[in-house]
Design a protein around this motif. Sequence first.
Motif, short mmCIF file in Angstrom:
data_model
loop_
_atom_site.label_atom_id
_atom_site.label_comp_id
_atom_site.label_asym_id
_atom_site.label_seq_id
_atom_site.Cartn_x
_atom_site.Cartn_y
_atom_site.Cartn_z
N CYS A 60 30.63 7.93 4.52
CA CYS A 60 29.12 8.20 4.32
C CYS A 60 29.06 8.00 2.96
O CYS A 60 29.62 8.55 2.16
CB CYS A 60 28.59 9.61 4.74
SG CYS A 60 27.19 9.89 3.79
N PRO A 61 28.29 7.10 2.20
CA PRO A 61 27.97 6.87 0.95
C PRO A 61 27.58 7.89 0.01
O PRO A 61 28.07 7.91 -1.17
CB PRO A 61 26.87 5.62 0.95
CG PRO A 61 27.15 5.06 2.09
CD PRO A 61 27.52 5.84 3.22
N LEU A 62 26.97 8.90 0.99
CA LEU A 62 26.51 10.20 0.05
C LEU A 62 27.43 11.21 0.25
O LEU A 62 27.30 12.40 -0.20
CB LEU A 62 25.11 10.76 0.69
CG LEU A 62 23.98 9.50 0.22
CD1 LEU A 62 22.83 9.89 1.05
CD2 LEU A 62 23.58 9.79 -1.13
N ILE A 66 29.46 16.38 6.85
CA ILE A 66 28.82 16.26 8.30
C ILE A 66 29.58 17.47 9.04
O ILE A 66 28.75 18.08 9.78
CB ILE A 66 29.25 14.76 8.72
CG1 ILE A 66 28.48 13.81 7.92
CG2 ILE A 66 28.94 14.68 10.25
CD1 ILE A 66 28.93 12.40 7.94
N TRP A 69 27.33 20.77 8.75
CA TRP A 69 26.19 20.77 9.29
C TRP A 69 26.38 20.78 10.68
O TRP A 69 25.31 21.36 11.55
CB TRP A 69 25.19 20.04 8.39
CG TRP A 69 25.10 18.75 8.08
CD1 TRP A 69 25.35 18.31 6.74
CD2 TRP A 69 24.92 17.23 8.91
NE1 TRP A 69 25.19 16.73 6.69
CE2 TRP A 69 24.98 16.20 7.90
CE3 TRP A 69 25.03 17.28 10.12
CZ2 TRP A 69 24.99 14.99 8.39
CZ3 TRP A 69 24.68 15.88 10.53
CH2 TRP A 69 24.60 15.02 9.77
N ASN A 89 21.66 14.54 0.35
CA ASN A 89 20.72 13.46 0.71
C ASN A 89 19.39 13.69 0.43
O ASN A 89 19.02 14.92 0.65
CB ASN A 89 21.26 13.34 2.01
CG ASN A 89 20.37 11.85 2.66
OD1 ASN A 89 19.77 11.35 1.83
ND2 ASN A 89 20.75 11.48 3.91
N CYS A 95 17.67 8.55 6.39
CA CYS A 95 18.82 8.03 6.83
C CYS A 95 19.52 8.16 8.46
O CYS A 95 20.07 7.32 8.88
CB CYS A 95 20.16 8.67 6.17
SG CYS A 95 19.81 8.17 4.39
N CYS A 99 20.19 4.34 8.99
CA CYS A 99 21.67 3.98 8.67
C CYS A 99 22.28 3.10 9.63
O CYS A 99 22.29 3.57 10.59
CB CYS A 99 22.44 5.25 8.14
SG CYS A 99 22.19 5.90 6.45
N GLN A 101 24.78 3.39 11.41
CA GLN A 101 25.88 4.54 11.45
C GLN A 101 27.18 3.93 11.97
O GLN A 101 28.14 4.45 11.76
CB GLN A 101 25.69 5.46 12.35
CG GLN A 101 24.40 6.42 11.76
CD GLN A 101 23.05 6.33 11.99
OE1 GLN A 101 22.58 5.45 13.18
NE2 GLN A 101 22.19 6.99 11.37
N LEU A 104 29.20 3.07 9.19
CA LEU A 104 29.53 4.01 8.40
C LEU A 104 30.20 5.33 8.98
O LEU A 104 31.21 5.20 9.52
CB LEU A 104 28.05 4.36 7.56
CG LEU A 104 27.47 3.09 6.71
CD1 LEU A 104 25.92 3.58 6.46
CD2 LEU A 104 28.17 2.93 5.82
N CYS A 105 29.22 6.36 9.00
CA CYS A 105 29.79 7.78 9.57
C CYS A 105 30.36 7.52 10.97
O CYS A 105 31.65 8.14 11.23
CB CYS A 105 28.73 9.00 9.30
SG CYS A 105 27.37 8.45 10.01
N ILE A 121 26.16 11.30 14.83
CA ILE A 121 25.70 12.06 13.78
C ILE A 121 24.20 11.71 13.03
O ILE A 121 23.75 12.55 12.90
CB ILE A 121 26.89 11.58 12.66
CG1 ILE A 121 28.41 12.08 13.08
CG2 ILE A 121 26.64 12.12 11.22
CD1 ILE A 121 29.34 11.31 12.39
N GLY A 122 23.92 10.54 13.21
CA GLY A 122 22.69 10.27 12.61
C GLY A 122 21.35 10.96 13.30
O GLY A 122 20.73 11.32 12.77
N GLU A 125 21.32 14.69 12.20
CA GLU A 125 20.96 14.71 10.81
C GLU A 125 19.28 14.46 10.88
O GLU A 125 18.66 15.24 10.28
CB GLU A 125 21.44 13.56 10.00
CG GLU A 125 21.19 13.47 8.67
CD GLU A 125 21.86 12.31 7.72
OE1 GLU A 125 22.01 11.49 8.32
OE2 GLU A 125 22.05 12.59 6.59
N VAL A 452 20.91 4.01 2.04
CA VAL A 452 21.90 4.85 1.54
C VAL A 452 22.45 5.01 0.17
O VAL A 452 22.70 5.63 -0.52
CB VAL A 452 22.77 5.43 3.01
CG1 VAL A 452 23.74 4.14 2.93
CG2 VAL A 452 23.46 6.76 2.65
S1 SF4 Z 1 23.54 8.50 8.79
FE1 SF4 Z 1 23.73 10.15 7.31
S2 SF4 Z 1 25.78 10.95 7.52
FE2 SF4 Z 1 25.63 8.87 8.24
S3 SF4 Z 1 26.21 7.37 6.72
FE3 SF4 Z 1 23.93 7.59 6.94
S4 SF4 Z 1 23.51 9.49 5.24
FE4 SF4 Z 1 25.62 9.39 5.87
#
Ligand code: SF4
Length: 478
Positions: A60-62, A66, A69, A89, A95, A99, A101, A104-105, A121-122, A125, A452
């Motif tokens: 995750c760029p941030l 995960i 939470w 975030n 996101c 995103c 996803q 990414l995550c 995950i997205g 979130e 993101v």
């Molecule tokens: S969906 Fe949320 S946890 Fe996944 S990459 Fe984007 S910001 Fe990160």
Amino acid sequence: MAKERMLQFVSVKREMPEKRPADLRSQDFHEIYREYAAQKAAEQASRCSQCGVPYCQSHCPLHNNIPDWLRMTAEGRLQEAYEISQATNTFPEICGRICPQDRLCEGNCVIEQSGHGTVTIGSVEKYITDTAWENGWVQPVKPMVERGESVAVIGAGPGGLAAADMLRRKGYQVTVYDRYDRAGGLLTYGIPGFKLEKPIVMQRVEQLEASGVNFVMNCKVGEDLSFDAIRGQHDAVLIATGVYKMRGVGGPGSGAKGIVQALDYLTVSNRKSFGDEVEAYDNGELNAAGKRVVVIGGGDTAMDCVRTAIRQGAVSVKCLYRRDRANMPGSQRETQNAEEEGVEFVWLSAPKGFTGGASVEGVMVQKMRLGAPDATGRQSPEVIEGADYIEPADLVITALGFEPEDLPTLWGVPELAVTRWGTIKADFRTHQTSLPGVYAAGDIVRGASLVVWAIRDGREAADSIAAYLAAPASVAAE
Ligand code: SF4
Ligand SMILES: Cc1cc2nc3c(=O)[nH]c(=O)nc-3n(C[C@H](O)[C@H](O)[C@H](O)COP(=O)(O)OP(=O)(O)OC[C@H]3O[C@@H](n4cnc5c(N)ncnc54)[C@H](O)[C@@H]3O)c2cc1C
């Protein structure tokens, strides 16, 4: 149970709306959906194995926390889940919605890697932050101390807004300048509402206003106000103007009416969703209703165009891409969504020109095959001679990518250094440009990228700006 109630609602609504039972009226849908979403979020969160090697987090760029939470959500401790999620975030509900996803995550979730399907995950979130908004846990920023220094942010996209939020938290006076009438950048006028509902973006803008961020809209820097004037009025400046120069399509007939650029098309569609009067939509110029639509390109912008055209009631929607499915830059998930909605992908196809007179009637398509890899390792498309054909079209939307505008020339600041791609040259850690006190973040530095990453840049740039403003004058001037 919640799922059954929701499915019942949807099928009753679809099949016999007039016979909808009293307990399934529209006002109930929100409640049923909330119950279903809560159940799904808890279910998904409890699937996290707390593996101890959180590749999801590192991808995750941030670097969102995960696993923590997810654990809080599984235990029903949603406010704590929200606190952890918002710590890293600025816009988690955004996101969570947009995103990619899978790249990414979620694509790096250990459960996904072991073949059991990722924890979503997205959507967790998104659920956590939507719940936070509904419960009033998201409040305007109240800085512990007010500071006298002021910062100008040029560009109200996610990069600029993330920086504005962080700088306000630190007590700086922040003014955001944008050439559009509404803030949000591509969140507002690029990404379609079916992916990112506009009230979700607007509630963030309103929260920033309530936090004391000053917005100067309809102000195009370089025309309505000079860059030098902004520098003169503020102690530091962040440039977060994104990339907007669209790559065009060439060939015979490419100037015909009915060949339009992706962002013009999407902006108009988004403006309509705000209820604006838009002549280019109402007169049919940028409206796909009743038309045979061909979209050229294979990235996420192309996916947004094809899916928007379907929703506007196009007769048919085809997407031409010069490579194959495995090599397209857009998200596989988006492509699958588009296919399910009725979009036809025509792989290994590129436009050579256009038929028709003043108005386009068709695309001259060249068939391609993949040849030897280029310098980047991607196989280059090669033309298959003699396989051309004409694809009929009433509306052609080109989505071939974006390039930065020439800011040093447009703004009359030749000392603002740019890269050979025209993006602003900025230190990758501090985001400082070649000009003292001037920073840059988001797409204008990276080239067309992701929300993101713009958020991450904006947050980091805010930290650097705060360090610059806090430094003794002699150091800051260096
Ligand atoms: S969906 Fe949320 S946890 Fe996944 S990459 Fe984007 S910001 Fe990160
Ligand atoms: C159609 C489309 C769909 C996308 N979908 C996704 C997605 O699903 N997920 C994802 O993560 N990313 C997506 N992206 C990419 C994402 O939107 C961008 O990476 C992100 O918005 C970049 O943020 P930014 O703040 O750098 O710039 P932007 O969002 O582009 O904001 C820049 C702002 O600067 C303003 N500005 C520019 N020049 C001036 C000037 N001279 N004076 C004043 N204001 C100025 C603009 O009006 C704009 O409001 C998409 C992009 C497009 C085009």
